[in-house]
Scaffold this motif. Structure first.
Motif, PDB file in Angstrom:
ATOM      1  N   GLN A  36       0.997  -1.562  -0.202  1.00 37.06           N
ATOM      2  CA  GLN A  36      -0.007   0.021   0.072  1.00 37.06           C
ATOM      3  C   GLN A  36       1.191   1.060   0.086  1.00 37.06           C
ATOM      4  O   GLN A  36       0.736   2.052   0.792  1.00 37.06           O
ATOM      5  N   SER A  37       1.948   1.586  -1.136  1.00 37.78           N
ATOM      6  CA  SER A  37       2.584   2.375  -0.881  1.00 37.78           C
ATOM      7  C   SER A  37       1.880   4.215  -1.109  1.00 37.78           C
ATOM      8  O   SER A  37       2.305   4.745  -0.715  1.00 37.78           O
ATOM      9  N   GLU A  38       0.997   4.157  -1.550  1.00 38.30           N
ATOM     10  CA  GLU A  38      -0.109   5.656  -0.960  1.00 38.30           C
ATOM     11  C   GLU A  38      -0.445   5.933  -0.103  1.00 38.30           C
ATOM     12  O   GLU A  38      -0.406   6.709   0.374  1.00 38.30           O
ATOM     13  N   TYR A  39      -0.730   4.719   0.144  1.00 35.32           N
ATOM     14  CA  TYR A  39      -1.631   4.572   1.540  1.00 35.32           C
ATOM     15  C   TYR A  39      -0.145   5.138   2.644  1.00 35.32           C
ATOM     16  O   TYR A  39      -0.373   5.916   3.556  1.00 35.32           O
ATOM     17  N   LEU A  40       1.081   4.143   3.314  1.00 34.30           N
ATOM     18  CA  LEU A  40       2.248   4.985   3.547  1.00 34.30           C
ATOM     19  C   LEU A  40       2.253   5.895   3.436  1.00 34.30           C
ATOM     20  O   LEU A  40       2.610   6.816   3.843  1.00 34.30           O
ATOM     21  N   ASP A  41       2.496   6.816   1.731  1.00 34.45           N
ATOM     22  CA  ASP A  41       2.378   8.121   1.502  1.00 34.45           C
ATOM     23  C   ASP A  41       1.596   9.116   2.339  1.00 34.45           C
ATOM     24  O   ASP A  41       2.537   9.910   3.009  1.00 34.45           O
ATOM     25  N   ARG A  42       0.513   8.449   2.510  1.00 25.42           N
ATOM     26  CA  ARG A  42      -0.639   9.627   3.265  1.00 25.42           C
ATOM     27  C   ARG A  42      -0.143   9.805   4.153  1.00 25.42           C
ATOM     28  O   ARG A  42      -0.057  10.800   5.001  1.00 25.42           O
ATOM     29  N   MET A  43       0.324   8.256   5.109  1.00 24.09           N
ATOM     30  CA  MET A  43       0.612   8.380   6.705  1.00 24.09           C
ATOM     31  C   MET A  43       2.156   9.291   6.790  1.00 24.09           C
ATOM     32  O   MET A  43       2.253   9.414   8.016  1.00 24.09           O
ATOM     33  N   MET A  44       3.555   8.591   6.191  1.00 25.28           N
ATOM     34  CA  MET A  44       3.978   9.558   6.689  1.00 25.28           C
ATOM     35  C   MET A  44       3.935  11.000   6.359  1.00 25.28           C
ATOM     36  O   MET A  44       5.135  11.869   7.085  1.00 25.28           O
ATOM     37  N   ASN A  45       2.910  11.675   5.134  1.00 25.66           N
ATOM     38  CA  ASN A  45       2.861  13.236   5.358  1.00 25.66           C
ATOM     39  C   ASN A  45       2.494  13.515   6.399  1.00 25.66           C
ATOM     40  O   ASN A  45       2.166  14.467   7.015  1.00 25.66           O
ATOM     41  N   ARG A  46       0.903  13.000   6.678  1.00 24.76           N
ATOM     42  CA  ARG A  46       0.614  12.798   8.125  1.00 24.76           C
ATOM     43  C   ARG A  46       1.982  12.912   9.533  1.00 24.76           C
ATOM     44  O   ARG A  46       1.940  14.340  10.321  1.00 24.76           O
ATOM     45  N   ALA A  47       2.080  12.364   9.561  1.00 24.90           N
ATOM     46  CA  ALA A  47       3.022  11.948  10.538  1.00 24.90           C
ATOM     47  C   ALA A  47       4.635  13.444  10.502  1.00 24.90           C
ATOM     48  O   ALA A  47       5.150  13.672  11.705  1.00 24.90           O
ATOM     49  N   SER A  48       4.785  14.392   9.892  1.00 26.36           N
ATOM     50  CA  SER A  48       5.886  15.243  10.018  1.00 26.36           C
ATOM     51  C   SER A  48       5.038  16.042  10.762  1.00 26.36           C
ATOM     52  O   SER A  48       6.376  16.532  11.115  1.00 26.36           O
TER      53      SER A  48
END
Length: 108
Positions: free
Chosen positions: A42-54
């Motif tokens: 789920q690369s797009e899902y992970l990208d969204r989480m990483m953005n929020r995590a920042s």
């Protein structure tokens, strides 16, 4: 984990500090393998989480360090709420880490 173009984690990144503080034993179970497979697909899902995590990860890590907790604790909001600050759990608990509630009264 965010990496540079060569695939290396920046030497002074929050991710390197988190990994360096891992203290819990690794689990080698079918459930863990299943979850790893899910997240890796789920690369797009992970990208969204990483953005929020920042926005939050540094603060999570700082609190964990002050409490002398393993750094894996800073990663719980990824599982609990996908780093979504307005997530609502099945138990109607809102926020990044919905497993932890503040006590209703004094703790003794």
């Amino acid at each position: 984990m965010p990496a540079d173009r060569t695939g290396q984690i920046a030497p002074d990144s929050i991710w390197q500090r988190i990994v360096a503080g891992f203290a819990l034993p690794e689990l080698d179970t079918s459930l863990v393998k299943s979850k790893e497979t899910f997240y890796l697909s789920q690369s797009e899902y992970l990208d969204r989480m990483m953005n929020r995590a920042s926005r939050y990860l540094f603060h999570n890590r700082r609190g964990d360090r002050a409490a002398r907790m393993p750094t894996e604790i800073a990663l719980l909001p990824f599982v609990e709420s996908a780093m979504n600050p307005v997530a609502l759990s099945h138990a109607s608990v809102a926020g990044l880490c919905s497993s932890f509630r503040r006590p209703a009264g004094p703790m003794t």
